[in-house]
Write a protein that holds these residues in place. Structure first.
Motif, PDB file in Angstrom:
ATOM      1  N   ASP A 144       0.828  -1.206   0.000  1.00  0.00           N
ATOM      2  CA  ASP A 144       0.000   0.000   0.000  1.00  0.00           C
ATOM      3  C   ASP A 144       0.864   1.258   0.000  1.00  0.00           C
ATOM      4  O   ASP A 144       0.545   2.251   0.636  1.00  0.00           O
ATOM      5  CB  ASP A 144      -0.968   0.012   1.187  1.00  0.00           C
ATOM      6  N   ARG A 179      -9.221   2.369   3.707  1.00  0.00           N
ATOM      7  CA  ARG A 179      -8.013   3.193   3.800  1.00  0.00           C
ATOM      8  C   ARG A 179      -8.264   4.666   3.485  1.00  0.00           C
ATOM      9  O   ARG A 179      -7.403   5.342   2.917  1.00  0.00           O
ATOM     10  CB  ARG A 179      -6.940   2.635   2.868  1.00  0.00           C
ATOM     11  N   HIS A 230       0.104  -0.416   8.549  1.00  0.00           N
ATOM     12  CA  HIS A 230      -0.831  -0.023   7.494  1.00  0.00           C
ATOM     13  C   HIS A 230      -1.516   1.299   7.813  1.00  0.00           C
ATOM     14  O   HIS A 230      -1.715   2.141   6.927  1.00  0.00           O
ATOM     15  CB  HIS A 230      -1.873  -1.119   7.298  1.00  0.00           C
ATOM     16  N   HIS A 267      -2.030   6.107   6.025  1.00  0.00           N
ATOM     17  CA  HIS A 267      -3.141   7.009   5.691  1.00  0.00           C
ATOM     18  C   HIS A 267      -3.713   7.720   6.930  1.00  0.00           C
ATOM     19  O   HIS A 267      -4.817   8.245   6.889  1.00  0.00           O
ATOM     20  CB  HIS A 267      -4.271   6.228   4.993  1.00  0.00           C
TER      21      HIS A 267
END
Length: 540
Positions: A130, A179, A198, A202
């Motif tokens: 990501d 996300r 993760h 964001h």
């Protein structure tokens, strides 16, 4: 309050320069996701994913015979295979860190033979897929994750405060999570920190909690080791993350977050009435009877969410014997009035299957008498609550933006394979629900068929018309919808040109159905097709 940089029996993260040296050594050695895969080859890599070490061990032994062995073989043998290594090999493969540096960081310990060393932890490459900053040798920005060694690397029952590494559950939650960029996120029950990795992509700031100080020690080590890829300033890490020790929502009482993710210790473990803290596996057993952990979070997460804030978590839940068709009843009772919920049940296990899975997970099957007693304990515990099966799945929760908003309460069982990552599709589904809910009727709206939808017709040989018409999704949850003749006609006309009302009127005339009930029923079915993603607003 401790910063968890020095926790007994956990990797140490006080020495920033030593961590930077280790990261550089691992990168130069090719100890990345792609580097290890290329070194081991397809078959050995696949076997390692199944916790089968022999094929990878054979590759490493063959490499040792080469004129110039590749450096990547040493960290593979040390951390992935649990092999004992000599000082000279460690110093050559990881020259900036060296054996002494690895000891200082708590990543190795002295071996059974003088002058040898063995892994104290599992340290392996991890790709988040990501985004992230990389380098010439590591263009994907791969990370490294430390956790406790598994029973396949270090035989025996796992330690009770075992810190779990990268597993299928953590990967599933990462793929499920929406996300959307947010300000503050909470990683509840962080373990070794995978979800925080993760979230930092964001989220401005992540608060990570756990009931285990060792887990927080591992999490801090992992975050600091990967600071550049995660946009963490090693001198001021508190600007990006905070670690807190405590159970469930206690460490963040009175605070609110935009997003909460959690892979909580939800495993249903028999309670004997004399359980001591040291007797349970903290990575999977939260200390409450039955499915109490999941119930407590479902009821309480609204209190730490901002209006419109969401939570995504994994869990399992007990289903009373004979009530398998009504599995969601208990879950609905857990939810506060102001909480939206979308629960997807992916699998169910019987009590014996459940007991076998978790006894195997902790390698508790090596001593026959103890295994039999533990197995019997599971069955007696489930029988005491009349449990017929246990459901596994995910829960998406939202603190309703306004009290007057239409509630979203969806409980469904989806056992077939779905597209991964699923997060973007869940986000789109919630947007469609909000879109539909904001409209009192759909007659003036223009719809079109989603790009991934196909139609399938079945008819007997010689029949004039098909007996079965199906709509299938090729993406997301990959649903299948059984179609009526009128609904098939409606979908065929959905190209964005005509409004819903115009198409319904045309079909009513074509089928000679002037009654108002025809239009109302058809629009109700159309609404469901929008919610499921077969149809989408033309201007979406």
């Amino acid at each position: 309050m401790s910063d968890f940089s020095f926790v007994p029996d956990a990797p140490r993260s006080r020495d920033i320069r030593l961590l930077q040296a280790l990261a550089a050594d691992l990168e130069d050695a090719g100890y990345t996701v792609d580097g290890v895969a290329a070194f081991l080859g397809e078959d050995a890599s696949a076997a390692l994913q199944r916790d089968q070490l022999v094929p990878a061990l054979l590759v490493c032994r063959a490499e040792a015979e080469a004129a110039a062995p590749r450096r990547v073989a040493v960290p593979v043998q040390l951390w992935l295979l649990g092999e004992t290594m000599e000082r000279s090999h460690l110093d050559e493969a990881l020259p900036r860190t060296g054996t002494d540096g690895l000891l200082e960081l708590g990543l190795i310990e002295r071996g059974p033979v003088f002058g040898t060393f063995q892994a104290a932890v599992d340290l392996r490459p991890y790709g988040t897929d990501d985004g992230g900053t990389g380098s010439e040798k590591n263009p994907a920005g791969d990370l490294w994750v430390a956790s406790d060694l598994g029973s396949h690397q270090r035989p025996g029952v796992l330690r009770r405060d075992h810190v779990l590494g990268i597993g299928q559950a953590s990967l599933s939650l990462a793929q499920l999570t929406v996300r959307t960029p947010v300000g503050r996120a909470l990683d509840l029950g962080t373990g070794c920190g995978i979800q925080t990795f993760h979230l930092l992509r964001h989220t401005d700031h992540v608060t990570a909690t756990d009931i285990s100080a060792r887990a927080l020690g591992f999490a801090r080590f992992n975050l600091m080791l990967n600071a550049p890829q995660l946009d963490i300033d090693p001198e001021q890490p508190q600007e990006r993350f905070t670690l807190r020790l405590g159970s469930l929502l206690e460490p963040v009482a009175g605070e609110e977050f935009d997003l909460v993710v959690s892979n909580p210790p939800f495993v249903i473990t028999p309670r004997t009435g004399t359980d001591a803290e040291a007797e349970r596996f903290t990575y999977r057993d939260g200390g409450l009877a039955g499915d109490g952990i999941v119930a407590a979070l479902a009821a309480g997460l609204e209190g730490v969410l901002r209006p419109g804030g969401t939570a995504q978590m994994l869990g399992n839940w007990e289903i009373p014997a004979g009530r398998e068709e009504d599995w969601s009843e208990r879950l609905e009772q857990w939810l506060p009035d102001g909480t939206d919920a979308w629960v997807i049940q992916r699998e169910t296990l019987t009590p014996p299957e459940y007991a076998e899975m978790w006894l195997r997970d902790a390698a508790q099957g090596r001593e026959r008498t103890e295994y039999a007693e533990a197995y019997a304990g599971y069955l007696a515990d489930f029988a005491s609550r009349n449990v017929g099966s246990v459901g596994f799945g995910s829960m998406w929760l939202r603190r309703r933006p306004t009290p007057a908003a239409r509630p979203l309460r969806r409980f469904e069982e989806i056992t077939h394979p779905v597209e991964q990552p699923l997060g973007p599709h869940l986000e789109a589904a919630v947007r469609r629900f909000d879109w539909v809910s904001s409209r009192t009727h759909l007659a003036d709206e223009h719809l079109r068929v989603a790009d991934d939808v196909t139609e399938e017709r079945h008819q007997r040989p010689g029949a004039e018309h098909p007996g079965v018409i199906l709509l299938r999704q090729g993406a997301g949850l990959r649903r299948t919808n059984l179609m009526s003749t009128e609904l098939t006609g409606f979908v065929s006309a959905c190209d964005g040109e005509l409004s819903v009302g115009q198409i319904v009127s045309a079909l009513a005339a074509l089928l000679d159905r002037p009654d108002s009930g025809f239009g109302e029923n058809l629009i109700s079915e159309v609404r469901n097709l929008v919610l499921d993603g077969f149809l989408i607003p033309d201007r979406w």
